[in-house]
Design a protein around this motif. Structure first.
Motif, PDB file in Angstrom:
ATOM      1  N   MET A 124     -52.520  40.168  17.050  1.00 51.08           N
ATOM      2  CA  MET A 124     -53.383  39.295  16.696  1.00 51.08           C
ATOM      3  C   MET A 124     -53.952  40.106  15.539  1.00 51.08           C
ATOM      4  SD  MET A 124     -57.131  38.011  18.230  1.00 51.08           S
ATOM      5  CE  MET A 124     -57.490  36.286  17.805  1.00 51.08           C
ATOM      6  N   LYS A 125     -53.446  39.563  14.107  1.00 51.55           N
ATOM      7  CA  LYS A 125     -53.687  40.139  13.053  1.00 51.55           C
ATOM      8  C   LYS A 125     -55.173  40.000  12.763  1.00 51.55           C
ATOM      9  CE  LYS A 125     -52.243  40.118   8.251  1.00 51.55           C
ATOM     10  NZ  LYS A 125     -51.368  39.527   6.995  1.00 51.55           N
ATOM     11  N   VAL A 126     -55.765  41.296  12.438  1.00 50.86           N
ATOM     12  CA  VAL A 126     -57.066  41.499  12.096  1.00 50.86           C
ATOM     13  C   VAL A 126     -57.454  41.363  10.382  1.00 50.86           C
ATOM     14  CG1 VAL A 126     -59.193  42.778  12.240  1.00 50.86           C
ATOM     15  CG2 VAL A 126     -57.906  42.779  14.125  1.00 50.86           C
ATOM     16  N   GLY A 127     -56.402  42.043   9.692  1.00 55.40           N
ATOM     17  CA  GLY A 127     -56.538  41.939   8.341  1.00 55.40           C
ATOM     18  C   GLY A 127     -55.366  43.092   7.880  1.00 55.40           C
TER      19      GLY A 127
ATOM     20  N   LYS B  62     -45.460  50.697   2.068  1.00 54.61           N
ATOM     21  CA  LYS B  62     -45.896  50.849   0.664  1.00 54.61           C
ATOM     22  C   LYS B  62     -47.292  50.962   0.516  1.00 54.61           C
ATOM     23  CE  LYS B  62     -41.194  49.101  -0.496  1.00 54.61           C
ATOM     24  NZ  LYS B  62     -40.373  48.373  -1.355  1.00 54.61           N
ATOM     25  N   ASP B  63     -48.187  51.606   1.266  1.00 57.78           N
ATOM     26  CA  ASP B  63     -49.675  51.510   0.883  1.00 57.78           C
ATOM     27  C   ASP B  63     -50.371  50.309   1.588  1.00 57.78           C
ATOM     28  OD1 ASP B  63     -49.276  54.193  -0.101  1.00 57.78           O
ATOM     29  OD2 ASP B  63     -48.878  53.466  -1.988  1.00 57.78           O
ATOM     30  N   THR B  64     -49.678  49.217   1.853  1.00 57.63           N
ATOM     31  CA  THR B  64     -50.461  48.231   2.441  1.00 57.63           C
ATOM     32  C   THR B  64     -50.454  48.388   3.838  1.00 57.63           C
ATOM     33  OG1 THR B  64     -49.252  46.550   0.748  1.00 57.63           O
ATOM     34  CG2 THR B  64     -49.986  45.554   2.925  1.00 57.63           C
ATOM     35  N   VAL B  65     -51.783  48.250   4.383  1.00 58.38           N
ATOM     36  CA  VAL B  65     -51.986  48.594   5.793  1.00 58.38           C
ATOM     37  C   VAL B  65     -52.210  47.220   6.452  1.00 58.38           C
ATOM     38  CG1 VAL B  65     -53.744  49.629   7.117  1.00 58.38           C
ATOM     39  CG2 VAL B  65     -53.266  50.614   5.093  1.00 58.38           C
ATOM     40  N   THR B  66     -51.632  47.036   7.649  1.00 60.84           N
ATOM     41  CA  THR B  66     -51.526  45.717   8.515  1.00 60.84           C
ATOM     42  C   THR B  66     -51.997  46.128   9.821  1.00 60.84           C
ATOM     43  OG1 THR B  66     -49.675  44.774   7.389  1.00 60.84           O
ATOM     44  CG2 THR B  66     -50.435  43.709   9.303  1.00 60.84           C
ATOM     45  N   VAL B  67     -53.302  45.435  10.056  1.00 64.19           N
ATOM     46  CA  VAL B  67     -53.866  45.931  11.327  1.00 64.19           C
ATOM     47  C   VAL B  67     -53.883  44.748  12.326  1.00 64.19           C
ATOM     48  CG1 VAL B  67     -56.328  46.617  12.286  1.00 64.19           C
ATOM     49  CG2 VAL B  67     -55.293  47.402   9.922  1.00 64.19           C
ATOM     50  N   GLY B  68     -53.531  44.965  13.594  1.00 63.92           N
ATOM     51  CA  GLY B  68     -53.694  43.973  14.897  1.00 63.92           C
ATOM     52  C   GLY B  68     -54.082  44.538  16.072  1.00 63.92           C
ATOM     53  N   LEU B  69     -54.557  43.663  16.899  1.00 60.19           N
ATOM     54  CA  LEU B  69     -54.954  43.904  18.247  1.00 60.19           C
ATOM     55  C   LEU B  69     -53.995  43.540  19.181  1.00 60.19           C
ATOM     56  CD1 LEU B  69     -58.580  42.203  18.377  1.00 60.19           C
ATOM     57  CD2 LEU B  69     -57.999  44.929  18.605  1.00 60.19           C
TER      58      LEU B  69
ATOM     59  N   LYS C 114     -63.674  49.639   7.796  1.00 58.78           N
ATOM     60  CA  LYS C 114     -64.947  49.161   8.060  1.00 58.78           C
ATOM     61  C   LYS C 114     -65.356  48.067   7.671  1.00 58.78           C
ATOM     62  CE  LYS C 114     -69.544  51.195   7.065  1.00 58.78           C
ATOM     63  NZ  LYS C 114     -70.216  52.118   6.364  1.00 58.78           N
ATOM     64  N   GLU C 115     -64.810  47.352   6.509  1.00 56.00           N
ATOM     65  CA  GLU C 115     -65.007  46.185   6.031  1.00 56.00           C
ATOM     66  C   GLU C 115     -64.250  44.840   6.927  1.00 56.00           C
ATOM     67  OE1 GLU C 115     -63.365  45.973   2.131  1.00 56.00           O
ATOM     68  OE2 GLU C 115     -64.782  47.389   1.547  1.00 56.00           O
ATOM     69  N   LEU C 116     -63.294  45.481   7.944  1.00 57.49           N
ATOM     70  CA  LEU C 116     -62.919  44.298   8.695  1.00 57.49           C
ATOM     71  C   LEU C 116     -64.087  43.736   9.875  1.00 57.49           C
ATOM     72  CD1 LEU C 116     -59.227  45.669   9.274  1.00 57.49           C
ATOM     73  CD2 LEU C 116     -59.916  43.776   7.789  1.00 57.49           C
ATOM     74  N   PRO C 117     -64.114  42.549  10.129  1.00 64.26           N
ATOM     75  CA  PRO C 117     -64.965  41.921  11.046  1.00 64.26           C
ATOM     76  C   PRO C 117     -64.717  42.193  12.569  1.00 64.26           C
ATOM     77  CG  PRO C 117     -63.380  40.296  10.452  1.00 64.26           C
ATOM     78  CD  PRO C 117     -63.136  41.485   9.751  1.00 64.26           C
ATOM     79  N   TRP C 118     -64.748  43.460  12.959  1.00 61.45           N
ATOM     80  CA  TRP C 118     -64.480  43.950  14.319  1.00 61.45           C
ATOM     81  C   TRP C 118     -65.270  43.173  15.377  1.00 61.45           C
ATOM     82  CZ3 TRP C 118     -60.011  45.884  14.983  1.00 61.45           C
ATOM     83  CH2 TRP C 118     -59.274  46.566  13.770  1.00 61.45           C
ATOM     84  N   GLU C 119     -66.532  43.003  14.973  1.00 59.56           N
ATOM     85  CA  GLU C 119     -67.552  42.130  15.904  1.00 59.56           C
ATOM     86  C   GLU C 119     -67.157  40.808  16.431  1.00 59.56           C
ATOM     87  OE1 GLU C 119     -68.693  41.361  11.804  1.00 59.56           O
ATOM     88  OE2 GLU C 119     -68.039  43.174  12.813  1.00 59.56           O
ATOM     89  N   ASP C 120     -66.016  40.096  15.658  1.00 56.55           N
ATOM     90  CA  ASP C 120     -65.394  38.928  15.851  1.00 56.55           C
ATOM     91  C   ASP C 120     -64.517  39.159  17.111  1.00 56.55           C
ATOM     92  OD1 ASP C 120     -66.927  37.922  14.053  1.00 56.55           O
ATOM     93  OD2 ASP C 120     -65.312  37.669  12.352  1.00 56.55           O
TER      94      ASP C 120
END
Length: 383
Positions: free
Chosen positions: A61-64, A147-154, A79-85
């Protein structure tokens, strides 16, 4: 959460097969990259993708996503990502895996540690607590840097999707179930055509083919991490996806799927695995040397994973083995053969140059999927 972005990693070189599967499930493709496909869908998509996809490794699930060239940037942007969601007050969370390609930040352990600290800081402020009990459901995080782009997923899946649950016993150098399924789906084979694997080992190719033929969803009989995410998705959605899969099964069919191996003990394991997968009645297993490969009918398919010779003593036996395989195939008038191998001399000893070959990474091992194509069968005349 109407339309969420979901990320499905897969084997490098097989993105097109996974893309087609996702489209057949009815979801919109957002992006295709090396080793993964991103798509859009509602919350039910996580249930259906985990249960139905044959060729994916997992579903995230893509977080950002964001740019980060320094660890300070990584910390602040995480830290800016809405982890509480996503993560409740009692949730257990950690960065399970970090992978970096062509990026300034490349140490997985440092990336994992810094991102966890950023998540803790964000959630502490949101929940007004200093200590997390982490006694609730698990929310593992996976991160890719390209290439310095960070993709974060659950990670919604947990244990990789190639673990269907039918293969507790595997032979030597078994092929992953999702890779086997993807290779079958790359060929023109269909359930009314003959399929033979002369090096079947623990039975993965015949079993995956039989599951495709009977329309058995690969994730029906296993569990997933996101099943416990009551704050995000209702249990009902999982039950509905399993019921949908059960309604689609059609195992009252006739097939000609055969698995041969010279080793009787691995064939016993293959039969057990096929029964466990619910397709034992659709496959014929037989102890047979590759030189004895034969079939009375025309227009069949061989799809196989012959020995690679990773150990020195095995490598010495490969020229004879591939030569016998090639000579047996020559006698199968009008057949097609598809084999995945890392053996560099495969075509030479098989005795024929492949019509096509495709580079595929099996883990870190570079392999080739050699395709020796026979003629198409004549069209059946309409009555």
């Amino acid at each position: 959460m109407d339309k969420i972005e979901w990320i499905a990693p897969c084997h490098f070189g097989l993105e097109s097969v996974l893309k087609r599967e996702i489209e057949q499930l009815g979801y919109e493709i957002a992006q295709v990259e090396d080793g993964r496909v991103t798509f859009r869908g509602g919350l039910e998509a996580v249930c259906r993708a985990n249960i139905f996809l044959r060729t994916a490794e997992r579903v995230l699930m893509k977080v950002g996503s964001f740019q980060a060239r320094t660890f300070d940037e990584l910390f602040e942007r995480t830290k800016e990502l809405p982890w509480e969601d996503y993560i409740p007050r009692d949730g257990k969370f950690w960065v399970a895996k970090a992978a970096s390609v062509k990026s300034k930040l490349f140490s997985p352990s440092d990336i994992q540690s810094i991102m966890k600290k950023a998540m803790v800081e964000r959630l502490r402020a949101k929940y007004g607590i200093k200590w997390f009990e982490e006694t609730g459901a698990s929310y593992p995080v996976r991160v890719f840097l390209m290439k310095d782009t960070v993709t974060v997923g659950l990670d919604t899946t947990g244990v990789s999707l190639h673990k269907r649950g039918y293969r507790p016993v595997a032979g030597k150098a078994p092929i992953a179930e999702n890779l086997a399924a993807a290779l079958i789906m790359l060929t023109p084979w269909r359930k009314d055509r003959i399929l033979v694997d002369p090096f079947c080992g623990s039975g993965t190719f015949p079993i995956e083919a039989a599951m495709i033929a009977a329309n058995i969803a690969p994730g029906m009989n296993r569990s997933f991490t996101a099943e416990t995410w009551a704050n995000i998705i209702a249990k009902k959605a999982w039950y509905e996806a399993v019921n949908e899969a059960a309604d689609l099964i059609d195992d009252d069919i006739e097939t000609d799927i055969q698995g041969y191996d010279a080793d009787g003990s691995v064939l016993r394991a293959a039969r057990r695995n096929a029964e466990e997968a619910g397709v034992g009645h659709l496959i014929h297993f037989q102890q047979r040397e590759v030189k004895d490969l034969s079939h009375p009918k025309k227009y069949g398919f061989i799809i196989t994973n012959p020995p690679y010779g990773e150990r020195l003593e095995e490598k010495e036996a490969l020229p004879k083995l591939y030569k016998e395989f090639g000579e047996a195939f020559k006698k199968l008038d009008s057949w097609s053969a598809y084999m995945i191998t890392s053996y560099e001399e495969a075509e030479r000893y098989f005795g024929r140059k492949a019509d096509k070959n495709r580079k595929i990474y099996n883990g870190m091992l570079r392999t080739y999927f050699y395709q020796f194509q026979g003629p198409k069968p004549p069209r059946k005349s309409a009555k």
